[in-house]
Design a protein around this motif. Sequence first.
Motif, mmCIF file in Angstrom:
data_model
loop_
_atom_site.group_PDB
_atom_site.id
_atom_site.type_symbol
_atom_site.label_atom_id
_atom_site.label_comp_id
_atom_site.label_asym_id
_atom_site.label_seq_id
_atom_site.Cartn_x
_atom_site.Cartn_y
_atom_site.Cartn_z
ATOM 1 N N GLY A 82 0.784 -1.221 0.000
ATOM 2 C CA GLY A 82 0.000 0.000 0.000
ATOM 3 C C GLY A 82 0.815 1.269 0.000
ATOM 4 N N LEU A 83 2.087 1.175 0.384
ATOM 5 C CA LEU A 83 2.926 2.374 0.459
ATOM 6 C C LEU A 83 3.755 2.602 -0.792
ATOM 7 N N THR A 84 4.083 1.538 -1.504
ATOM 8 C CA THR A 84 4.992 1.676 -2.644
ATOM 9 C C THR A 84 4.457 1.021 -3.912
ATOM 10 N N ALA A 85 4.208 -0.295 -3.881
ATOM 11 C CA ALA A 85 3.821 -1.010 -5.104
ATOM 12 C C ALA A 85 2.500 -0.518 -5.675
ATOM 13 N N ASN A 86 1.456 -0.472 -4.850
ATOM 14 C CA ASN A 86 0.134 -0.097 -5.372
ATOM 15 C C ASN A 86 0.062 1.363 -5.820
ATOM 16 N N PRO A 87 0.637 2.307 -5.073
ATOM 17 C CA PRO A 87 0.647 3.681 -5.600
ATOM 18 C C PRO A 87 1.418 3.811 -6.922
ATOM 19 N N ALA A 88 2.478 3.030 -7.096
ATOM 20 C CA ALA A 88 3.213 3.059 -8.367
ATOM 21 C C ALA A 88 2.328 2.559 -9.507
ATOM 22 N N VAL A 89 1.553 1.506 -9.241
ATOM 23 C CA VAL A 89 0.611 1.008 -10.249
ATOM 24 C C VAL A 89 -0.453 2.069 -10.537
ATOM 25 N N GLY A 90 -0.931 2.752 -9.489
ATOM 26 C CA GLY A 90 -1.911 3.819 -9.684
ATOM 27 C C GLY A 90 -1.390 4.933 -10.573
ATOM 28 N N TYR A 91 -0.130 5.286 -10.392
ATOM 29 C CA TYR A 91 0.491 6.316 -11.223
ATOM 30 C C TYR A 91 0.549 5.849 -12.679
ATOM 31 N N ALA A 92 0.944 4.578 -12.876
ATOM 32 C CA ALA A 92 1.002 4.020 -14.232
ATOM 33 C C ALA A 92 -0.394 3.955 -14.845
ATOM 34 N N ALA A 93 -1.401 3.607 -14.044
ATOM 35 C CA ALA A 93 -2.782 3.550 -14.542
ATOM 36 C C ALA A 93 -3.239 4.931 -15.009
ATOM 37 N N ASP A 94 -2.894 5.961 -14.242
ATOM 38 C CA ASP A 94 -3.246 7.325 -14.652
ATOM 39 C C ASP A 94 -2.602 7.685 -15.995
ATOM 40 N N LEU A 95 -1.343 7.288 -16.191
ATOM 41 C CA LEU A 95 -0.656 7.554 -17.458
ATOM 42 C C LEU A 95 -1.360 6.823 -18.606
ATOM 43 N N LEU A 96 -1.712 5.555 -18.374
ATOM 44 C CA LEU A 96 -2.401 4.770 -19.393
ATOM 45 C C LEU A 96 -3.743 5.406 -19.756
ATOM 46 N N ILE A 97 -4.503 5.811 -18.738
ATOM 47 C CA ILE A 97 -5.820 6.418 -18.962
ATOM 48 C C ILE A 97 -5.686 7.739 -19.715
ATOM 49 N N ALA A 98 -4.658 8.510 -19.385
ATOM 50 C CA ALA A 98 -4.434 9.787 -20.079
ATOM 51 C C ALA A 98 -4.160 9.582 -21.563
#
Length: 201
Positions: free
Chosen positions: A21-37
Amino acid sequence: PIGVEELILAMNCGGSDAFSGLTANPAVGYAADLLIALGGTAVLAETPETAGAEHILTERAINQEVGQKLVSYIRWWENYFAAHTFLHPRPSMDNNPSHGNKAGGLTTIVEKSLGAVAKGGSSMLNHVLDYAEKIPSKSGLCFMDTPGKDSSSMTGLVAGGANIGVFTTGRGNVAGWAPVPTIKICTNTSTYERLTGDMDL
């Protein structure tokens, strides 16, 4: 080859620990935002592991109907657990986290859920889908109602049309889903070093 806008990313986590929850999942969230953009689609799942953190998603729901649909699925799971006391000595969502999650530093379902929804980044929530429902392409952030069990959750996402997956783990989970390439991520160094043959990042 396909355009990035054709990607439908299934996001899941299993064998979670505090690092998830502190590192792996937020990194995936950042990548998901890039993909969605770039016009792609990212899909969160694991409804029981959203309980206590659903407000993070409902506040970003594109409309009230989408937010209410997510809440209705969470209520369904709460009722399910309450109705099956013979399976669950403490009939509530807080049977989660598992013993392994607790050994990894997670103490409540809310802590686990806050980490799990971090995979959703900061994009608007556009769709809430039934289990294995066809995922609309080019639809931004979606949520699919699935069990918290890793194999069942990812199976629903793949059945719904996800064509790539990302799976984070802290305690260790080596499962894969043959129909789609699945990027395995572990941000716990000792776990990663034990499982280098099964982890990608």
